[in-house]
Design a protein around this motif. Structure first.
Motif, short mmCIF file in Angstrom:
data_model
loop_
_atom_site.label_atom_id
_atom_site.label_comp_id
_atom_site.label_asym_id
_atom_site.label_seq_id
_atom_site.Cartn_x
_atom_site.Cartn_y
_atom_site.Cartn_z
N PRO A 32 16.59 11.08 74.43
CA PRO A 32 17.00 9.91 75.20
C PRO A 32 15.89 9.32 76.04
O PRO A 32 15.96 8.17 76.41
CB PRO A 32 18.11 10.47 76.09
CG PRO A 32 17.81 11.92 76.22
CD PRO A 32 17.21 12.31 74.90
N LEU A 33 14.87 10.10 76.37
CA LEU A 33 13.80 9.59 77.22
C LEU A 33 12.50 9.55 76.45
O LEU A 33 11.65 10.43 76.55
CB LEU A 33 13.66 10.45 78.48
CG LEU A 33 14.82 10.29 79.45
CD1 LEU A 33 14.75 11.34 80.54
CD2 LEU A 33 14.82 8.90 80.07
N THR A 117 17.81 4.93 80.56
CA THR A 117 17.59 6.25 79.96
C THR A 117 16.31 6.28 79.13
O THR A 117 15.93 7.34 78.63
CB THR A 117 18.78 6.68 79.08
OG1 THR A 117 18.97 5.70 78.04
CG2 THR A 117 20.05 6.79 79.91
N ASN A 166 25.10 6.50 77.23
CA ASN A 166 24.26 6.56 78.43
C ASN A 166 24.59 7.82 79.24
O ASN A 166 23.68 8.54 79.69
CB ASN A 166 24.50 5.34 79.33
CG ASN A 166 24.12 4.02 78.70
OD1 ASN A 166 24.65 2.98 79.08
ND2 ASN A 166 23.22 4.03 77.73
N ASP A 169 23.24 10.91 77.53
CA ASP A 169 21.78 11.00 77.66
C ASP A 169 21.37 11.41 79.07
O ASP A 169 20.41 12.17 79.26
CB ASP A 169 21.14 9.65 77.31
CG ASP A 169 21.24 9.33 75.83
OD1 ASP A 169 21.50 10.26 75.04
OD2 ASP A 169 21.06 8.16 75.46
N ILE A 170 22.09 10.91 80.08
CA ILE A 170 21.80 11.28 81.46
C ILE A 170 22.03 12.78 81.66
O ILE A 170 21.22 13.48 82.27
CB ILE A 170 22.69 10.48 82.44
CG1 ILE A 170 22.30 9.00 82.41
CG2 ILE A 170 22.55 11.02 83.86
CD1 ILE A 170 23.32 8.10 83.10
#
Length: 242
Positions: A32-33, A117, A166, A169-170
């Motif tokens: 995700p990042l 993200t 989102n 992913d966080i």
């Protein structure tokens, strides 16, 4: 998101608006990042970039402006809004919530910010169409895109995700960082969905409006105004601002 992305990413939503951010050959769920190589039509520079993982150390070393005003008592109640690229939905949520807080003269007891993200749009202002749509409603969006960072889990009382991907992913980022960060025990419980606060709409996610035309941006603002009003009322009702 179990397979590699080869086309426009679609996140389920009841409004059936298209989702933006075209990232070929990458899995958001597993990474995700990342810094992504994207469709040049969806960049501010018109240049594609080679994917490379964001170094956790560089993100952790970036000081958060949220800590600059924390020495005063009472401590401001802090809310972070998060979407994918931090150029459409989360900046709009930040602007809408900030506008409501200002109307109620609660500016001094809130700290409000937004993040993404991914860091692909880092340093860029919000999408011009979203800023224009918000301005027509008397709402100014002035934020600059940044990725979520480890310190956010310590410094913010609430982290509000625009959609389920989102949020996932966080939480994956939280799990990745928790072994080396001094997070509060229940930091992951701070992450909630924006539409969980909606009262006048049935949508469960805020759709990405990038390819949805003007109607898409207006729909996003309708959802955000509904959810942010309810969110602020809930915080104030609980006396969380004191």
């Amino acid at each position: 998101m179990k397979s590699l992305c080869t086309a426009t990413i679609l996140i389920p939503n009841t409004s059936k608006l298209p989702i933006c951010h075209y990232f070929p050959n990458l899995s958001l769920k597993s990474s995700p990042l990342l810094r992504y190589s994207a469709d040049p039509s969806h960049t501010h520079t018109g240049k594609s970039r080679i994917p490379e993982r964001i170094k956790a150390s560089s993100m952790a070393a970036t000081p958060s402006t949220a800590s600059s005003d924390r020495s005063q008592t009472p401590k401001p109640f802090s809310v972070l809004f998060v979407c994918l690229g931090n150029i459409c939905r989360s900046p709009a949520a930040e602007g809408v919530f900030r506008h409501l807080v200002k109307q109620k003269n609660l500016d001094s007891i809130f700290y409000i910010d937004s993040a993404g993200t991914i860091n692909y749009h880092e340093g860029n202002p919000a999408d011009s169409r979203m800023r224009a749509a918000s301005k027509r409603r008397g709402i100014e969006i002035t934020s600059i895109s940044r990725p979520i960072r480890p310190s956010d889990f310590r410094e913010f009382d609430l982290i509000i995700a625009m959609d389920r991907q989102n949020r996932e992913d966080i939480l994956e980022a939280f799990e990745r960082w928790r072994h080396r960060e001094a997070f509060p025990v229940d930091a992951d419980k701070k992450v909630e969905l924006m539409c969980s606060y909606c009262k006048r709409h049935d949508e469960t996610e805020v759709p990405d409006p990038y390819y949805g035309g003007q109607q898409g941006f207006e729909k996003v603002l309708d959802l955000l105004e509904d959810a942010c009003e309810s969110l602020l009322d809930k915080i104030v009702a609980k006396g969380r601002q004191v």
